[in-house]
Design a protein around this motif. Sequence first.
Motif, PDB file in Angstrom:
ATOM      1  N   ASP A   5       6.362  -1.046  -3.701  1.00  0.00           N
ATOM      2  CA  ASP A   5       7.008  -0.192  -4.712  1.00  0.00           C
ATOM      3  C   ASP A   5       6.133   1.009  -5.060  1.00  0.00           C
ATOM      4  OD1 ASP A   5       9.220  -1.926  -4.917  1.00  0.00           O
ATOM      5  OD2 ASP A   5       8.316  -3.048  -6.579  1.00  0.00           O
ATOM      6  N   LYS A   6       4.836   0.773  -5.216  1.00  0.00           N
ATOM      7  CA  LYS A   6       3.903   1.867  -5.520  1.00  0.00           C
ATOM      8  C   LYS A   6       3.853   2.874  -4.376  1.00  0.00           C
ATOM      9  CE  LYS A   6       0.974  -0.903  -8.495  1.00  0.00           C
ATOM     10  NZ  LYS A   6      -0.310  -1.600  -8.633  1.00  0.00           N
ATOM     11  N   ASN A   7       3.807   2.356  -3.147  1.00  0.00           N
ATOM     12  CA  ASN A   7       3.770   3.240  -1.984  1.00  0.00           C
ATOM     13  C   ASN A   7       5.043   4.072  -1.880  1.00  0.00           C
ATOM     14  OD1 ASN A   7       1.229   2.366  -1.209  1.00  0.00           O
ATOM     15  ND2 ASN A   7       1.984   0.907   0.289  1.00  0.00           N
ATOM     16  N   LEU A   8       6.191   3.438  -2.100  1.00  0.00           N
ATOM     17  CA  LEU A   8       7.459   4.163  -2.081  1.00  0.00           C
ATOM     18  C   LEU A   8       7.456   5.260  -3.139  1.00  0.00           C
ATOM     19  CD1 LEU A   8      10.385   4.741  -1.325  1.00  0.00           C
ATOM     20  CD2 LEU A   8      11.051   2.835  -2.832  1.00  0.00           C
ATOM     21  N   GLN A   9       6.980   4.942  -4.335  1.00  0.00           N
ATOM     22  CA  GLN A   9       6.959   5.949  -5.397  1.00  0.00           C
ATOM     23  C   GLN A   9       6.056   7.120  -5.035  1.00  0.00           C
ATOM     24  OE1 GLN A   9       9.079   5.883  -8.127  1.00  0.00           O
ATOM     25  NE2 GLN A   9       8.410   8.014  -8.061  1.00  0.00           N
ATOM     26  N   GLN A  10       4.937   6.847  -4.376  1.00  0.00           N
ATOM     27  CA  GLN A  10       4.055   7.927  -3.940  1.00  0.00           C
ATOM     28  C   GLN A  10       4.762   8.832  -2.934  1.00  0.00           C
ATOM     29  OE1 GLN A  10       0.591   5.836  -2.519  1.00  0.00           O
ATOM     30  NE2 GLN A  10      -0.402   5.906  -4.526  1.00  0.00           N
ATOM     31  N   VAL A  11       5.533   8.245  -2.019  1.00  0.00           N
ATOM     32  CA  VAL A  11       6.277   9.029  -1.041  1.00  0.00           C
ATOM     33  C   VAL A  11       7.331   9.874  -1.743  1.00  0.00           C
ATOM     34  CG1 VAL A  11       7.957   8.856   0.854  1.00  0.00           C
ATOM     35  CG2 VAL A  11       5.820   7.557   0.943  1.00  0.00           C
ATOM     36  N   LEU A  12       8.072   9.269  -2.658  1.00  0.00           N
ATOM     37  CA  LEU A  12       9.106  10.012  -3.386  1.00  0.00           C
ATOM     38  C   LEU A  12       8.495  11.131  -4.227  1.00  0.00           C
ATOM     39  CD1 LEU A  12      11.432   7.065  -4.448  1.00  0.00           C
ATOM     40  CD2 LEU A  12      11.738   8.663  -2.532  1.00  0.00           C
ATOM     41  N   TRP A  45       0.543   8.851   4.396  1.00  0.00           N
ATOM     42  CA  TRP A  45      -0.305   8.766   5.583  1.00  0.00           C
ATOM     43  C   TRP A  45      -0.804  10.162   5.893  1.00  0.00           C
ATOM     44  CZ3 TRP A  45       0.555   9.692  11.139  1.00  0.00           C
ATOM     45  CH2 TRP A  45      -0.349   9.010  11.959  1.00  0.00           C
ATOM     46  N   TYR A  46      -2.110  10.374   5.831  1.00  0.00           N
ATOM     47  CA  TYR A  46      -2.712  11.694   6.004  1.00  0.00           C
ATOM     48  C   TYR A  46      -2.029  12.726   5.104  1.00  0.00           C
ATOM     49  CZ  TYR A  46      -5.274   9.844   9.983  1.00  0.00           C
ATOM     50  OH  TYR A  46      -6.117   9.107  10.790  1.00  0.00           O
ATOM     51  N   GLY A  47      -1.711  12.315   3.895  1.00  0.00           N
ATOM     52  CA  GLY A  47      -1.147  13.222   2.905  1.00  0.00           C
ATOM     53  C   GLY A  47       0.348  13.455   3.008  1.00  0.00           C
ATOM     54  N   PRO A  58      -0.067  -0.353  10.984  1.00  0.00           N
ATOM     55  CA  PRO A  58      -0.133   1.067  11.335  1.00  0.00           C
ATOM     56  C   PRO A  58       1.202   1.795  11.125  1.00  0.00           C
ATOM     57  CG  PRO A  58      -1.020  -0.289  13.111  1.00  0.00           C
ATOM     58  CD  PRO A  58      -0.366  -1.214  12.132  1.00  0.00           C
ATOM     59  N   VAL A  59       1.104   3.046  10.725  1.00  0.00           N
ATOM     60  CA  VAL A  59       2.286   3.893  10.599  1.00  0.00           C
ATOM     61  C   VAL A  59       2.862   4.136  11.988  1.00  0.00           C
ATOM     62  CG1 VAL A  59       2.976   6.287  10.111  1.00  0.00           C
ATOM     63  CG2 VAL A  59       1.687   4.972   8.414  1.00  0.00           C
ATOM     64  N   LEU A  60       4.186   4.045  12.093  1.00  0.00           N
ATOM     65  CA  LEU A  60       4.869   4.254  13.366  1.00  0.00           C
ATOM     66  C   LEU A  60       5.530   5.620  13.437  1.00  0.00           C
ATOM     67  CD1 LEU A  60       6.494   0.729  13.737  1.00  0.00           C
ATOM     68  CD2 LEU A  60       4.340   1.554  14.709  1.00  0.00           C
TER      69      LEU A  60
END
Length: 116
Positions: A5-12, A45-47, A58-60
């Motif tokens: 949830d935290k990661n999703l919020q950072q992306v949004l 991922w890398y900003g 890993p990011v795909l």
Amino acid sequence: MTKDDKNLQQVLDKIAGMDEPARRVMQRMHEVIVAAAPELKPRIWYGMPGYALSASSPVLVFFRHDERMSLGVSEKAAFTPAGGEDGLLMPAAWYFEELDDVTEKRVAEIVRAAIG
């Protein structure tokens, strides 16, 4: 709140901080990616927004907005040579300025292929 949830919020939040028209296009890119592969977990991922099978894997696939917008497939994605005129080359990045139905369909195909 979970790590996902935290990661999703950072992306949004990252997308929301972009200037228009990139914000609108990147928000739609995010929606296309998560619709194509709901099992992917967004994170920065890398900003920039990246998508992986878990918070620690890993990011795909990822997308960026620098001078241009781009969609990329990381070296950890499932790759196969393009064949035909491209021989053994493996496509890994695409630039775009806008998203239309044809482009969204291709993005979804790329995302599904990246997770194997």
